[in-house]
Enzyme design. Structure first.
Site, short mmCIF file in Angstrom:
data_model
loop_
_atom_site.label_atom_id
_atom_site.label_comp_id
_atom_site.label_asym_id
_atom_site.label_seq_id
_atom_site.Cartn_x
_atom_site.Cartn_y
_atom_site.Cartn_z
N LYS A 1 -13.65 4.94 6.77
CA LYS A 1 -14.04 6.00 5.83
C LYS A 1 -15.56 6.05 5.68
O LYS A 1 -16.14 7.11 5.49
CB LYS A 1 -13.37 5.77 4.47
CG LYS A 1 -13.63 6.88 3.45
CD LYS A 1 -12.66 6.80 2.29
CE LYS A 1 -12.97 5.65 1.39
NZ LYS A 1 -14.14 5.90 0.52
N HIS B 1 0.83 -1.20 0.00
CA HIS B 1 0.00 0.00 0.00
C HIS B 1 0.87 1.25 0.00
O HIS B 1 1.88 1.32 0.70
CB HIS B 1 -0.94 -0.01 1.20
CG HIS B 1 -2.05 -0.99 1.03
ND1 HIS B 1 -3.28 -0.62 0.56
CD2 HIS B 1 -2.11 -2.32 1.22
CE1 HIS B 1 -4.06 -1.69 0.50
NE2 HIS B 1 -3.37 -2.74 0.90
#
Length: 919
Positions: free
Chosen positions: A581, A147
């Protein structure tokens, strides 16, 4: 701070000053006295600003760049970035130094150590048989991912390691004055090299580069420290009279994992060829290590047959050796190791290049890692039998441990893809096969029925004469490659297939069908499945529905049979990033906890063994925070001796680039897994049902508050994109994966990684705390004893303790003064005021709630080490934020020359280093 703490930290401050002085001297020599004085002036101003000694300090910081040329701006930014990096190096060294001093002083075992975990379970009455059963099924597996929040180049990391090693020598070794002078000269050379090395990549990172970067941590740490940790734990058990029997034949329970080269979700650059390359490179790295260790072992074992009597098995190995010189005739161990070496060398060629037959002059390769291990066992057995157990317990012991942990494949590589891709692939297979099934229009019940029927059928849908779409062919190629790699490297090299955005039973069955098409699933009355099919539940909605999906799946006869072929074991992955999120910090954590509880019950009802895979990031907003307390905070029955968790971004470097710190972090995972499994404090929690009700209420308030800000505030997306460097981060060459799943500016389509990373850069860091303050305020307004109930939860419930500890850390790193400057970048003053005032209000509410519940009067009151760390790095971190704001404003005003862009990227690099867990 008390005197004792001050004394303990004195070596750290001395190291920081020492490295700072060398960097300062380097700056003088390379950039000139004027630039050095400018940088030093900014640093002193930042110190005064933090201490509140000078009311003009903030204004001075805000105008730090006034009048500077682009070249001088870059020099200033680089200087503060490197101050942060050098501070990190000194801090890591200090942690190692304190750990060693603590151990040498004979102090009690420290928190997070296996020794303390074993002491606790012994006090709790855990018997040797129970502990032995734990280790027989234990799996602790950190999984490295690619990532894109690791902004450091490998060349820069290598410089960091050189500096760390030289700095460590100054305290570890008794150096003569001459040696000390040479040590400082070596440090000066390393820091000069660092200054003259471009810390930014000049090209977009490729998956090949990510693979090589990931492999470097095996060379730095894992190949040596995983075996040492297992051997250390074995020795600890052997020294305890109650647990001596557990140490016998202790399996290797720490297993590294990887996604790098196998994670295709949203990354078009991960292809079948890339996956093959990743596994070849992994195999090459571990083989290289084994060969090096065998050469060293051959040099050490010069034992003469005139002086020792070896076993028949060892003599047989020696007789097969190609080494026949007279000088080696009476050195059976060296000859035996030469035999092993030559076979292993051929094995390496066979695995990485696909060589099928050996030339007549070369021995056959090892067909399995078990054959190689058996030859090493022959060495060990012979040494033990003639009284040389001390020699067997050195390099050979660690090599045998390494072989047990890493095999010929180094680490299991997971494959991952989005469920929507599988759906499209299966739909096209049905269409091209002429089945008359229009898969896309079927409802869920019909899909399950069709898929179950196909899984039971011996026929294949795929035809070599059909022309498939490009995207579908790419997926089929990957499954073909997986089957080929299973044949070549064995199923242990590629054991797991993860389905992103799993929200139905058919998502699981689709992957099973694709595996059947390439022979990874063999149908019949007793079907065999060659890979674990793992659902990934990510959003709040997915977490709430995951137990029902697994319940339905386990009730299907075809899936029951498939699980029987996998030892009746099922892994489930839970995503921390997208859930945060989607619903905010508090709700994401609570929904994850509830999901685990529900899954534990479903698995128990069906008699299926569960293993959880935690998709955590480095930041608290993506499930990060101290792993030890995070594992202990899991609900009852959810750990059960096995845990996998992702290690992502810059956290990989901070945890594992230094061998000592790497082993300490691995030990912490083992200790936490022991305690969470065998002590399971959550199961015995008094009043837990009431705690659950309260947390449900708090989560509801927090969820609404978070959604109101992020998804319901008009033009919030504009605020986010202008008040953070998210757009600039997307252009930075820090990962091969695109920042968004789709070509869209919507927050819903943005990956959680740049979302959290951007808020960290702006020092608002709302993914790590927003909504908690309002939740507590609303809860207390409805209950007279609300505060006392929350305090009781904090005092007795590991989940609440971990939640607030992580939030405390994030709040300590949040800085509204600096955040206000980022908010000032928002072009619409009304929008700026509306959104930032809400962030300010929630920050103050959250801070008040935290302190009221914990009894603290300041951030990190119970974690003075971290508080000191943040305090030490503030003079280097704050200027970088102020410089970044000015650079962003200039860049967005049209000053887009390369020097300005480079300076922005350098500030992103430096702020990330200063925060340490920002992604």
């Amino acid at each position: 701070m008390n005197a004792s703490a001050t004394d303990k930290d004195m070596p750290l401050r001395e190291d920081i000053r020492f490295l700072g002085r060398i960097l300062g001297d380097t700056l003088r020599e390379q950039e000139g006295e004027d630039i050095f004085q400018l940088i030093e002036g900014i640093r002193q101003t930042a110190i005064r600003y933090r201490r509140g000694e000078d009311k003009t300090a903030r204004s001075m910081l805000e105008h730090s760049l006034d009048g500077l040329t682009p070249e001088h701006t870059i020099a200033v930014v680089r200087a503060f970035s490197y101050f942060s990096h050098l501070c990190n190096i000194a801090e890591d060294l200090h942690h190692n130094r304190r750990r060693i001093a603590y151990s040498q002083a004979g102090a009690p075992p420290r928190e997070g150590s296996v020794a303390l975990a074993l002491r606790r379970i012994k006090q709790a009455g855990v018997k040797a048989e129970t502990l032995k059963a734990f280790f027989e099924r234990a799996l602790i597996s950190p999984v490295l991912t690619a990532h894109p929040t690791e902004v450091q180049r490998k060349s820069v990391l290598d410089c960091h390691l050189m500096i760390a090693n030289r700095l460590g020598e100054r305290t570890r070794l008794a150096l003569t004055p001459e040696e000390r002078a040479e040590n400082e000269a070596s440090l000066r050379r390393a820091i000069l090299t660092l200054w003259q090395t471009n810390e930014l990549r000049t090209f977009k990172l490729r998956v090949h580069d990510e693979i090589e970067n990931g492999l470097s941590y095996y060379r730095y740490t894992f190949l040596r420290e995983v075996p040492r940790l297992c051997a250390q734990i074995e020795d600890t058990l052997a020294s305890d009279p109650d647990y001596t029997s557990v140490a016998q034949n202790l399996p290797s329970f720490v297993q590294m994992g990887s996604w790098i080269g196998g994670d295709r979700d949203g990354n078009p650059f991960v292809t079948a060829d890339i996956t093959e390359y990743a596994l070849k490179r992994q195999s090459a790295v571990v083989m290289e290590f084994y060969l090096q260790q065998l050469l060293s072992l051959r040099g050490e074992l010069s034992l003469s047959s005139r002086l020792v009597s070896v076993t028949k098995a060892l003599a047989c190995l020696a007789e097969q050796s190609p080494e026949t010189s007279d000088s080696r005739l009476e050195e059976p161990y060296r000859r035996a190791i030469t035999r092993i070496y030559t076979r292993l060398e051929h094995t390496a060629t066979h695995l990485t290049h696909g060589v099928q037959e050996a030339p007549a002059s070369r021995p056959d390769p090892y067909l399995t890692v078990a054959e190689f291990a058996a030859d090493l066992d022959v060495l060990e057995d012979s040494l033990q039998r003639h009284g040389s157990g001390l020699l067997a317990g050195g390099r050979l012991r660690l090599l045998r441990r390494a072989v047990s942990s890493f095999g010929f494949h180094l680490a299991p590589l997971d494959l991952r893809q989005h469920s929507e891709v599988h759906e499209n692939t299966v739909a096209e297979l049905f269409t091209q096969a002429g089945t008359g099934v229009d898969y896309r229009i079927l409802d869920e019940h019909q899909r399950i029925e069709v898929l179950a029927r196909e899984l039971s059928s011996p026929r294949l849908l795929r035809s070599p004469f059909s022309q498939y779409g490009k995207a579908v062919q790419k997926e089929l190629d990957t499954f073909d490659m997986a089957a080929e790699l299973h044949r070549r490297l064995g199923p242990e090299a590629l054991p797991n297939y993860i389905i992103s955005k799993t929200d139905s039973v058919s998502d699981m069955l689709e992957v099973a069908l694709l595996m059947k098409e390439v022979g990874l699933l063999v149908p019949g009355n007793t079907p065999r499945l060659a890979m674990n099919i793992i659902p990934l539940f990510e959003t709040i909605g997915d977490l709430r529905g995951c137990s029902a999906i697994m319940e339905h799946l386990f009730e299907l006869p075809i899936y029951q049979k498939l699980l029987n072929s996998r030892q009746n074991s099922q892994e489930v992955m839970l995503g921390y990033s997208d859930s945060n999120k989607d619903g905010g910090f508090l709700t994401a954590n609570w929904e994850l906890y509830k999901a685990e509880k529900a899954l534990v019950q479903v698995f128990a009802d069906h008699g299926i063994e569960m293993r959880l895979f935690h998709g955590r990031g480095g930041s608290v907003g993506r499930g990060g925070g101290p792993s030890y307390y995070g594992i202990l905070a899991q609900p009852a029955g959810s750990v059960n001796a096995q845990i996998r968790l992702t290690e992502q971004g810059e956290v990989i470097a901070s945890k594992y680039s230094d061998p000592g710190i790497g082993r300490r972090n691995l030990e912490t995972l083992v200790a936490a897994t022991i305690e969470a499994t065998l002590l399971d404090r959550d199961r015995d929690l008094q009043g837990r049902e009431q705690f659950y009700e309260i947390m449900e209420e708090l989560s509801g308030y927090s969820f609404r508050r978070y959604r109101e800000l992020v998804y319901e505030t008009p033009d919030f997306n504009q605020f986010f994109r202008e008040a953070t460097p998210v757009s600039e981060i997307a252009e930075l060459n820090i990962g091969s994966r695109p920042a968004s799943r789709k070509q869209s500016d919507r927050i819903e389509d943005l990956r959680a990684i740049p979302w959290v990373f951007s808020w960290g850069q702006s020092r608002m860091i709302i993914p790590g705390w927003y909504g908690f303050g309002t939740a507590v305020e609303n809860f207390r307004s409805r209950r007279a004893d609300g505060l006392s109930q929350l305090q009781q939860m904090f005092q007795t419930w590991p989940f609440m303790q971990a939640l607030l500890s992580n939030m405390d850390m994030v709040l300590a790193k949040t800085d509204l003064g600096i955040a206000g400057r980022y908010a000032g970048l928002v072009s619409d003053p009304d929008l700026r005021q509306r959104v930032f005032s809400e962030i300010e209000r929630e920050f103050h509410l959250t801070t008040e709630a935290l302190w009221n519940i914990t009894g603290q009067n300041e951030f990190l009151e119970t974690n003075p080490t971290l508080a000191r760390s943040i305090r030490e790095r503030s003079p280097y971190l704050d200027p970088l934020n102020h410089l970044q704001v000015d650079l962003l404003r200039s860049f967005r005003a049209g000053h887009s020359e390369e020097a300005v862009k480079r300076a922005i990227y350098l500030t992103i690099n430096g702020v990330s280093a200063g925060l340490r867990n920002s992604g």
